[in-house]
Each structure stands twice: as structure tokens, then as C-alpha cells.
Design a protein around this motif. Sequence first.
Motif, PDB file in Angstrom:
ATOM      1  N   ASP A  55       0.809  -1.211   0.000  1.00  0.00           N
ATOM      2  CA  ASP A  55       0.000   0.000   0.000  1.00  0.00           C
ATOM      3  C   ASP A  55       0.845   1.264   0.000  1.00  0.00           C
ATOM      4  O   ASP A  55       0.339   2.341  -0.305  1.00  0.00           O
ATOM      5  N   ALA A  56       2.103   1.148   0.371  1.00  0.00           N
ATOM      6  CA  ALA A  56       2.975   2.322   0.455  1.00  0.00           C
ATOM      7  C   ALA A  56       4.426   1.870   0.341  1.00  0.00           C
ATOM      8  O   ALA A  56       4.747   0.711   0.584  1.00  0.00           O
ATOM      9  N   ILE A  57       5.277   2.815  -0.024  1.00  0.00           N
ATOM     10  CA  ILE A  57       6.710   2.576  -0.154  1.00  0.00           C
ATOM     11  C   ILE A  57       7.425   3.592   0.738  1.00  0.00           C
ATOM     12  O   ILE A  57       7.039   4.752   0.787  1.00  0.00           O
ATOM     13  N   VAL A  58       8.470   3.144   1.418  1.00  0.00           N
ATOM     14  CA  VAL A  58       9.316   4.040   2.204  1.00  0.00           C
ATOM     15  C   VAL A  58      10.741   3.829   1.736  1.00  0.00           C
ATOM     16  O   VAL A  58      11.190   2.695   1.590  1.00  0.00           O
ATOM     17  N   MET A  59      11.437   4.926   1.477  1.00  0.00           N
ATOM     18  CA  MET A  59      12.856   4.814   1.154  1.00  0.00           C
ATOM     19  C   MET A  59      13.583   6.044   1.666  1.00  0.00           C
ATOM     20  O   MET A  59      12.965   7.080   1.932  1.00  0.00           O
ATOM     21  N   THR A  84       1.735   4.154  -6.496  1.00  0.00           N
ATOM     22  CA  THR A  84       1.878   3.746  -5.107  1.00  0.00           C
ATOM     23  C   THR A  84       2.444   4.909  -4.291  1.00  0.00           C
ATOM     24  O   THR A  84       3.462   5.485  -4.668  1.00  0.00           O
ATOM     25  N   PRO A  85       1.798   5.287  -3.184  1.00  0.00           N
ATOM     26  CA  PRO A  85       2.338   6.367  -2.341  1.00  0.00           C
ATOM     27  C   PRO A  85       3.754   6.034  -1.879  1.00  0.00           C
ATOM     28  O   PRO A  85       4.034   4.910  -1.468  1.00  0.00           O
ATOM     29  N   LEU A  86       4.635   7.009  -1.982  1.00  0.00           N
ATOM     30  CA  LEU A  86       6.035   6.815  -1.637  1.00  0.00           C
ATOM     31  C   LEU A  86       6.441   7.884  -0.629  1.00  0.00           C
ATOM     32  O   LEU A  86       6.253   9.076  -0.869  1.00  0.00           O
ATOM     33  N   LEU A  87       6.955   7.456   0.499  1.00  0.00           N
ATOM     34  CA  LEU A  87       7.431   8.353   1.543  1.00  0.00           C
ATOM     35  C   LEU A  87       8.954   8.325   1.542  1.00  0.00           C
ATOM     36  O   LEU A  87       9.556   7.259   1.686  1.00  0.00           O
ATOM     37  N   VAL A  88       9.570   9.482   1.357  1.00  0.00           N
ATOM     38  CA  VAL A  88      11.019   9.603   1.374  1.00  0.00           C
ATOM     39  C   VAL A  88      11.425  10.123   2.746  1.00  0.00           C
ATOM     40  O   VAL A  88      11.001  11.206   3.156  1.00  0.00           O
ATOM     41  N   GLY A 123      -5.098   3.161   6.400  1.00  0.00           N
ATOM     42  CA  GLY A 123      -6.028   2.162   6.885  1.00  0.00           C
ATOM     43  C   GLY A 123      -5.401   1.218   7.884  1.00  0.00           C
ATOM     44  O   GLY A 123      -4.225   1.291   8.197  1.00  0.00           O
ATOM     45  N   ALA A 124      -6.224   0.321   8.362  1.00  0.00           N
ATOM     46  CA  ALA A 124      -5.819  -0.568   9.449  1.00  0.00           C
ATOM     47  C   ALA A 124      -4.704  -1.523   9.056  1.00  0.00           C
ATOM     48  O   ALA A 124      -3.891  -1.889   9.879  1.00  0.00           O
ATOM     49  N   LYS A 125      -4.678  -1.954   7.799  1.00  0.00           N
ATOM     50  CA  LYS A 125      -3.629  -2.882   7.381  1.00  0.00           C
ATOM     51  C   LYS A 125      -2.816  -2.250   6.278  1.00  0.00           C
ATOM     52  O   LYS A 125      -3.310  -2.020   5.186  1.00  0.00           O
ATOM     53  N   VAL A 126      -1.593  -1.954   6.577  1.00  0.00           N
ATOM     54  CA  VAL A 126      -0.687  -1.375   5.591  1.00  0.00           C
ATOM     55  C   VAL A 126       0.376  -2.403   5.267  1.00  0.00           C
ATOM     56  O   VAL A 126       1.006  -2.961   6.152  1.00  0.00           O
ATOM     57  N   ARG A 127       0.533  -2.652   3.999  1.00  0.00           N
ATOM     58  CA  ARG A 127       1.652  -3.473   3.548  1.00  0.00           C
ATOM     59  C   ARG A 127       2.655  -2.483   2.982  1.00  0.00           C
ATOM     60  O   ARG A 127       2.333  -1.669   2.135  1.00  0.00           O
ATOM     61  N   LEU A 128       3.844  -2.584   3.441  1.00  0.00           N
ATOM     62  CA  LEU A 128       4.839  -1.555   3.170  1.00  0.00           C
ATOM     63  C   LEU A 128       6.044  -2.146   2.450  1.00  0.00           C
ATOM     64  O   LEU A 128       6.584  -3.154   2.883  1.00  0.00           O
ATOM     65  N   PHE A 129       6.447  -1.509   1.403  1.00  0.00           N
ATOM     66  CA  PHE A 129       7.692  -1.851   0.714  1.00  0.00           C
ATOM     67  C   PHE A 129       8.728  -0.864   1.218  1.00  0.00           C
ATOM     68  O   PHE A 129       8.606   0.322   1.024  1.00  0.00           O
ATOM     69  N   GLN A 130       9.732  -1.356   1.890  1.00  0.00           N
ATOM     70  CA  GLN A 130      10.753  -0.488   2.458  1.00  0.00           C
ATOM     71  C   GLN A 130      12.061  -0.717   1.726  1.00  0.00           C
ATOM     72  O   GLN A 130      12.666  -1.764   1.836  1.00  0.00           O
ATOM     73  N   ASP A 131      12.465   0.238   0.938  1.00  0.00           N
ATOM     74  CA  ASP A 131      13.727   0.174   0.250  1.00  0.00           C
ATOM     75  C   ASP A 131      14.824   0.495   1.257  1.00  0.00           C
ATOM     76  O   ASP A 131      14.553   0.837   2.386  1.00  0.00           O
TER      77      ASP A 131
END
Length: 133
Positions: A55-59, A84-88, A123-131
Amino acid sequence: MAKLECRATVYIATSKDGYIADKDGSVEWLNNCVPKLSEGEDCGKSLEDLLSSVDAIVMGRKTFESVIKLCQPIGPHPWPYRKTPLLVLTNNKEFKVPESLDTVSLGSGDPAAVMADLALRHGAKVRLFQDHI
């Protein structure tokens, strides 16, 4: 209030010395590491498969800077993360994201706080891709 659940998936490339980029900031070595697979074998999830499951990406900022040098709008290759929302994550207050990347936002904080914020926003369940951060 119900406890929000977050799951993180780490998708990373790292060389033996623990770094992704060489001393010049290049990741060209990744292109030379394509495994020789026998018919019917695979390397697990592709980036496409992974992105369809999060649901989101963090790098980190340095990883993001490498990506935007290679990918549009600055580099020649297509933007790999679709919508996909991406948080830097960065502590650099002067760093700016190209305006055309409207799904990218900046943030900072410890991992637990970042995950809690993402859970509240997505939302309640976040699946996160963390680079690599």
C-alpha cells in the motif's frame, strides 16, 4: 481504539561490503548480477509483484535521489512505482521532490512512528515496501 497493524517487506540489493552504490554513487553492478537461472527457476517476487502487494513505499533520500537520476521525470527510464504512495525519509529540510511526482511525500522520524503514521493514513492494514534507508 483498535490497534492498527502494519507489515513491512524489505526489498533491497546490497553488495558484500554492505552498500548499494559504489564510491561514485553508481549502481551499475546490479546490471551485472542478473542470475543465470535454469528453466522453471525464478528469483522470487519481481518488483511488479511486490508493488501489487503493498500500500505504500518508504525509502531514504539517497536511494530516492538515485532513483530519480535513472527514472522519469529526470532520468530516461519510466517511473517504477506507478501510483503507489512513496514516503522519502530525510532530515534535510531543503530537499524538494519534483512537482510531477505527486504520489511522493517527505517525512522523518523513527521507524515505529513512521509505520504508525502510515497505518493511520492508509487504513488498518498497511503493507509496506521499504527500500534501503
